[in-house]
Design a protein around this motif. Sequence first.
Motif, PDB file in Angstrom:
ATOM      1  N   GLN A   1     -23.778 -13.272 -13.526  1.00  0.00           N
ATOM      2  CA  GLN A   1     -23.636 -13.543 -14.952  1.00  0.00           C
ATOM      3  C   GLN A   1     -22.954 -12.351 -15.615  1.00  0.00           C
ATOM      4  N   PHE A   2     -21.730 -12.538 -16.049  1.00  0.00           N
ATOM      5  CA  PHE A   2     -21.009 -11.495 -16.771  1.00  0.00           C
ATOM      6  C   PHE A   2     -21.078 -11.815 -18.249  1.00  0.00           C
TER       7      PHE A   2
ATOM      8  N   GLU B   1     -15.209 -22.683 -19.925  1.00  0.00           N
ATOM      9  CA  GLU B   1     -16.004 -22.934 -21.123  1.00  0.00           C
ATOM     10  C   GLU B   1     -15.289 -23.826 -22.127  1.00  0.00           C
ATOM     11  N   PHE B   2     -14.003 -24.044 -21.938  1.00  0.00           N
ATOM     12  CA  PHE B   2     -13.236 -24.884 -22.848  1.00  0.00           C
ATOM     13  C   PHE B   2     -13.660 -26.333 -22.678  1.00  0.00           C
ATOM     14  N   ARG B   3     -14.077 -26.942 -23.735  1.00  0.00           N
ATOM     15  CA  ARG B   3     -14.596 -28.307 -23.680  1.00  0.00           C
ATOM     16  C   ARG B   3     -13.546 -29.350 -24.080  1.00  0.00           C
TER      17      ARG B   3
ATOM     18  N   ILE C   1     -15.379 -15.843  -9.124  1.00  0.00           N
ATOM     19  CA  ILE C   1     -14.833 -17.145  -9.507  1.00  0.00           C
ATOM     20  C   ILE C   1     -15.328 -18.237  -8.562  1.00  0.00           C
ATOM     21  N   PHE C   2     -15.442 -17.927  -7.282  1.00  0.00           N
ATOM     22  CA  PHE C   2     -15.948 -18.888  -6.304  1.00  0.00           C
ATOM     23  C   PHE C   2     -17.350 -19.357  -6.682  1.00  0.00           C
ATOM     24  N   CYS C   3     -18.222 -18.404  -7.024  1.00  0.00           N
ATOM     25  CA  CYS C   3     -19.584 -18.774  -7.440  1.00  0.00           C
ATOM     26  C   CYS C   3     -19.576 -19.521  -8.774  1.00  0.00           C
ATOM     27  N   ALA C   4     -18.722 -19.115  -9.688  1.00  0.00           N
ATOM     28  CA  ALA C   4     -18.665 -19.783 -10.993  1.00  0.00           C
ATOM     29  C   ALA C   4     -18.214 -21.229 -10.853  1.00  0.00           C
TER      30      ALA C   4
ATOM     31  N   LEU D   1      -9.039 -11.259 -14.686  1.00  0.00           N
ATOM     32  CA  LEU D   1      -9.022 -12.548 -13.988  1.00  0.00           C
ATOM     33  C   LEU D   1     -10.300 -13.338 -14.239  1.00  0.00           C
ATOM     34  N   SER D   2     -11.434 -12.652 -14.269  1.00  0.00           N
ATOM     35  CA  SER D   2     -12.701 -13.337 -14.531  1.00  0.00           C
ATOM     36  C   SER D   2     -12.726 -13.919 -15.940  1.00  0.00           C
ATOM     37  N   ALA D   3     -12.203 -13.189 -16.901  1.00  0.00           N
ATOM     38  CA  ALA D   3     -12.194 -13.670 -18.287  1.00  0.00           C
ATOM     39  C   ALA D   3     -11.333 -14.921 -18.433  1.00  0.00           C
ATOM     40  N   ILE D   4     -10.223 -14.971 -17.726  1.00  0.00           N
ATOM     41  CA  ILE D   4      -9.364 -16.153 -17.785  1.00  0.00           C
ATOM     42  C   ILE D   4     -10.108 -17.376 -17.268  1.00  0.00           C
ATOM     43  N   VAL D   5     -10.775 -17.223 -16.125  1.00  0.00           N
ATOM     44  CA  VAL D   5     -11.484 -18.367 -15.535  1.00  0.00           C
ATOM     45  C   VAL D   5     -12.666 -18.777 -16.399  1.00  0.00           C
ATOM     46  N   ILE D   6     -13.410 -17.810 -16.919  1.00  0.00           N
ATOM     47  CA  ILE D   6     -14.540 -18.130 -17.791  1.00  0.00           C
ATOM     48  C   ILE D   6     -14.058 -18.881 -19.029  1.00  0.00           C
TER      49      ILE D   6
END
Length: 153
Positions: free
Chosen positions: A60-61, A145-147, A46-49, A136-141
Amino acid sequence: MSTILKIFAFPAAIFIMCLGILTVLGGHITPGGGFQGGAMVAAGFIFCAVVYGIEKSPFQFSHEFMSAMESIGALGYVALGLCGLLFSGFFLYNLGVDLYGISQSVSGFFNYPDPTHAGIIPYLNIVVGLKVLVGLSAIVITFMEFRGEEVTE
């Protein structure tokens, strides 16, 4: 983002992820375990994202990768639980330790040379860590990505 932050983010994320993996693998004899270690590994991602953005992140997941990791985590947890149920009659029975002498035939498989004889607990930590990492990664992604497009009916 600033150049200093971009230079610092990737090495710091690697360090955080390594600490998370150490927490997962040592969770049966130290404080921590699958959830805490999975959250730490997810924090590095998440830090890198956040610093680099989803498209330019060094990690990249893909959707397929995340789906596979979550499936492996869930199926691994259920499989370990069913091993205990099959060989002892109790779901998630710790076959490697086998305190009650219920499953002598299988206890050798999960009994690796560790002074604390943790049984299936390290394996449970690994699969729980995978589930937490992906969740947790899916939540942040999803949030990143939500515009903000408006839903029209």
